[in-house]
Structures are given as structure tokens and as C-alpha cells.
Design an enzyme around this catalytic site. Sequence first.
Site, short mmCIF file in Angstrom:
data_model
loop_
_atom_site.label_atom_id
_atom_site.label_comp_id
_atom_site.label_asym_id
_atom_site.label_seq_id
_atom_site.Cartn_x
_atom_site.Cartn_y
_atom_site.Cartn_z
CE LYS A 105 -2.52 15.38 -30.24
NZ LYS A 105 -1.82 15.73 -31.41
P1 NAD Z 1 5.51 22.29 -26.86
O1 NAD Z 1 5.28 21.85 -25.79
O2 NAD Z 1 6.54 21.96 -27.82
O3 NAD Z 1 5.03 24.28 -26.82
C1 NAD Z 1 3.84 24.71 -25.81
C2 NAD Z 1 4.31 26.19 -25.22
O4 NAD Z 1 2.49 26.81 -25.15
C3 NAD Z 1 5.43 26.29 -24.76
O5 NAD Z 1 5.91 27.39 -24.95
C4 NAD Z 1 4.46 27.07 -22.99
O6 NAD Z 1 5.03 27.41 -22.50
C5 NAD Z 1 2.98 27.36 -24.05
N1 NAD Z 1 2.18 27.28 -23.09
C6 NAD Z 1 1.37 26.06 -22.54
N2 NAD Z 1 0.13 26.44 -21.60
C7 NAD Z 1 0.78 27.70 -22.06
C8 NAD Z 1 -0.10 28.34 -21.51
N3 NAD Z 1 -1.91 28.23 -20.73
N4 NAD Z 1 -0.79 29.95 -21.83
C9 NAD Z 1 0.16 30.43 -22.64
N5 NAD Z 1 1.24 29.09 -22.85
C10 NAD Z 1 1.19 28.80 -22.29
O7 NAD Z 1 3.81 22.42 -27.96
P2 NAD Z 1 3.81 22.19 -29.24
O8 NAD Z 1 4.21 21.27 -30.10
O9 NAD Z 1 4.49 23.20 -29.86
O10 NAD Z 1 2.20 22.31 -29.23
C11 NAD Z 1 1.07 22.87 -29.10
C12 NAD Z 1 -0.07 23.10 -30.46
O11 NAD Z 1 0.23 22.69 -31.10
C13 NAD Z 1 -0.93 22.29 -28.98
O12 NAD Z 1 -2.12 22.66 -29.30
C14 NAD Z 1 -1.13 21.04 -30.02
O13 NAD Z 1 -1.75 19.95 -30.25
C15 NAD Z 1 -0.55 21.65 -31.32
N6 NAD Z 1 0.32 21.16 -32.58
C16 NAD Z 1 1.47 20.03 -32.04
C17 NAD Z 1 1.87 19.54 -33.23
C18 NAD Z 1 3.57 19.43 -33.37
O14 NAD Z 1 3.99 18.91 -34.55
N7 NAD Z 1 3.82 19.42 -32.49
C19 NAD Z 1 1.56 19.30 -34.13
C20 NAD Z 1 0.41 19.82 -34.62
C21 NAD Z 1 -0.34 20.48 -33.42
#
Ligand code: NAD
Length: 419
Positions: A105
Site C-alpha cells: 500500500k
Molecule cells: P473515495 O475517495 O472515492 O471516497 C471516499 C468517500 O468517503 C467520499 O464520499 C468521502 O466524502 C467520504 N468520506 C471521507 N471521510 C469521511 C468521513 N469522515 N465520514 C463519512 N464519509 C467520509 O474513496 P474510495 O476509493 O471509495 O475508498 C473508500 C474506502 O474503500 C477506503 O477505506 C478504501 O481503502 C477502500 N477501498 C477502496 C478500493 C478502491 O478500489 N477504490 C478498493 C478496496 C477498498
Amino acid sequence: MKKYNPYQNMISILEDSAKMLGLQEDEYSFLKYPEREIKVSLPIRMDDGSVKHFEGFRVQHCSICGPYKGGIRYHQSVDLDEVKALSAWMSFKCAVADIPFGGAKGGIKVDPSQLSQKELERLTRKYITMIEPVIGPHVDIPAPDVNTNAQIMAWMMDTYSHIQGYRTGAVITGKPVELGGSLGRAEATGRGVMIIACRMMDHLGRSYQDTRVAIQGFGNVGGIAAKLLYEQGCKIVAVSDVSGGLYCANGLKIDEIRAFLGDHPGKMLEDYHKEGVKHISNDQLICCDTDFLIPAALENQITAENAEKIQAKVIVEGANGPTTVEADSILQDKGIIAVPDILANAGGVVVSYFEWVQNLQSYYWSLDEVNTRLKDVMDAAFDRVFESAEKYDTSLRKGAYILAIGKIVEAQKKLGLFP
Ligand code: NAD
């Protein structure tokens, strides 16, 4: 409040699961220590001519099952312990999904909303220049995570390719489709969450139409999961982003909300107003009256402080590490089923794997083929995790960890210790 340390969280689950598997400390202790941890300094020329220093990280946890794989996060709270935990979860996630990767990561401590596009591009290119010696299509393959997207992946791939002197698509996944990205990658994590949530509904004998779902985070994972579950007929009663949340007991119109955000760049959920839709806080969303809760924002959202008040019967972890160890045992006592992150959000890395395979072969698949293969992999992982939990008479989380640790430890035994 005690400072939450996601790496300690990971070690605690690792220890418990390894013991249940009957492993001696010597057999699994290597999983407690990432193979390589890198911290880089990133001085960037800002648009106003000044120079600002940022900190970047790349942690390579385990390469026993294949090249390192894992996303890159841009967020003001990124630190080494967070990146270490996320890298270990990647090793376990790839093992649960049974794809031939290890875990890694990366991250930069930055609030990207404070940078211009040009500053963001310079920061991204500098970061890749600094970690270039330790990444590569057969070494370590980054991808998107929180606040990074296909455009940022394009800059990363381009920077790496310039250093090599030739186009090296397979070094990064989550690229724009025009640059060798896979069809279906952008939606893959949310699609995987939808597949797993629907499998849980099937397992519990619930109809999708009668299932209420609340989703925290409306980005790549939460926004897509909301859209796809809505299309399946589920009632999405609450969604939220960093600005706050929306609630409607009769179900939100997710297509309208997504269209509103798409038509008004820069606006957030707090800007959406509609009769019958209540504005709520993120804490209220976590504890709202719902059947399924999908945390899809950041770590440490379900804690000892709010777990007692959770009304959902099932939690499907779209985010990585949203539940603390203390909260997890409260959930178990309350009979709430938690479907762990290393299963529920594996769809992203699965289609990243498909993208890498397509890049290496220079042969591209249709969207149908990608989505069908994704469903096959997620279904098989779901079945294996259930079997493991049943066999060891434990939670789905421990069942998933036991499965992953068992696979990696067996592979390590076959390799032996070098030298
Ligand atoms: P992103 O940046 O696209 O979206 C994050 C979302 O969470 C946004 O809507 C943001 O406004 C919201 N957010 C941020 N802080 C917040 C808070 N304190 N309370 C409520 N909402 C909040 O990110 P993402 O890619 O959707 O990732 C989200 C999670 O999923 C992370 O934990 C990431 O590690 C995990 N993840 C992502 C992927 C991927 O392919 N993008 C894959 C596996 C896991």
C-alpha cells in the site's frame, strides 16, 4: 480517547486467527513485519512559486504469493502505521480472493482538495519518481485508493514509463480505459460489495426489495455500491460523505442524487435538498434504523463508542478496517454479522488483477467478460470464507483471516527461509 492504531488492530486479529489455526509463532510471525517500508520526501513547486514538502510512503508487506499489489491513498491522515495496516490487509485480501499477488500500500500525507490540478500532477510524478526503484509490473503494482483516480493512475504510469524509456502499462492498474485500463475497473469494488451484500441477503432468505441499506461514504466504493444495490431493488435509506448524510425511511432516489452530484461538480451531499429527505450526521448514519450497514469511507468508523447503538443486522465492510477490534466483539455479542473488508471489498483488486493480465497479454476483454469473471471470483471467495468460518466455528472475519493466513503460511513453508 485511546489513539486508534490500525496496525495493532491487524496484529490482534492475525494473532487470534493464527492460534485458532494451531500455528506456532515461528510459522506466522513473518506476517507481523512488512518486508519493506519506504518513506519519501516530496518537495513540490506550488503554483505561487513557493516550495512545499510532502511525505509519501510505500509499504510492501508480503510477496510470498506474487508481486506486491495495493492502492495509493492521498489523505491528510496518512501515516506509516496506517499504510502498514493497509498493506497487510492487501496480502490477506489477495489470498482470500485467491489471486496471485502479495500485499502493498502507498500514500501521501496531503489534502488533495487544497492543490490545483498542476500541483497534484507534480506531486504524483515526484512520488512515482521516488518509489520507482521498488515498483514494476513484476515487482509491485500500485492502484487507486481514497482520493486517487484514473487520471492520477495515468500520470503514475506515464512517469514510470518515461523513466524506463518505454510504455509500461502493467505497472499500474485503475488506468483510464484509453490507456490500457480494464473495462469495469472503475466500478469493480462497489460491484464486489453489491455481489457480497446480495449473497448475504440470499443466505438470510431476505428479498432485496425488503432490505434497507445505509451506506457511509459516497465515493468510488460507496457511491457505486449504492447505485448497484439500488438497481437490484434494495431500499437505500441513508448515504453520506464527508459533508454529512441523507436519510429517507422510504428509500432515497440514488439515481437522482448521483445525477445531482454529476451535474454540479464540487457539490456534496449536504447540498442536496428534497422533500422527505432528512439531513443527518455520519454518526447518525452508523446507528440509523436499517437492515444492512455498509461503511465505505475510512478506517475506525465503528468503534466501542457507537457499536452498542448500531441497529443494522448485517455490516458489509466496503472500506478497509472500518471496525475496531473492541467494536467487533461488541457486534458479535449483539449477534450482528460483520462481513469483513478482506472479502467484501476485494472486487477492486480482482479487476486490477484482470487489468494486469490484459496488459501483459495486450489482449482486452469485453465488459461482460470482466463482470462475469468478477462474479465468479467473488462467489467462490464468499463460499470459501463461509466454509472456513463454519469449520472453525467462528466469525466470518476470523474465517477469512484463517483462510488467508493458512494459504500464505503454506506457501511460505514451500519456499523456505532464504538464505
Ligand atoms: P473515495 O475517495 O472515492 O471516497 C471516499 C468517500 O468517503 C467520499 O464520499 C468521502 O466524502 C467520504 N468520506 C471521507 N471521510 C469521511 C468521513 N469522515 N465520514 C463519512 N464519509 C467520509 O474513496 P474510495 O476509493 O471509495 O475508498 C473508500 C474506502 O474503500 C477506503 O477505506 C478504501 O481503502 C477502500 N477501498 C477502496 C478500493 C478502491 O478500489 N477504490 C478498493 C478496496 C477498498
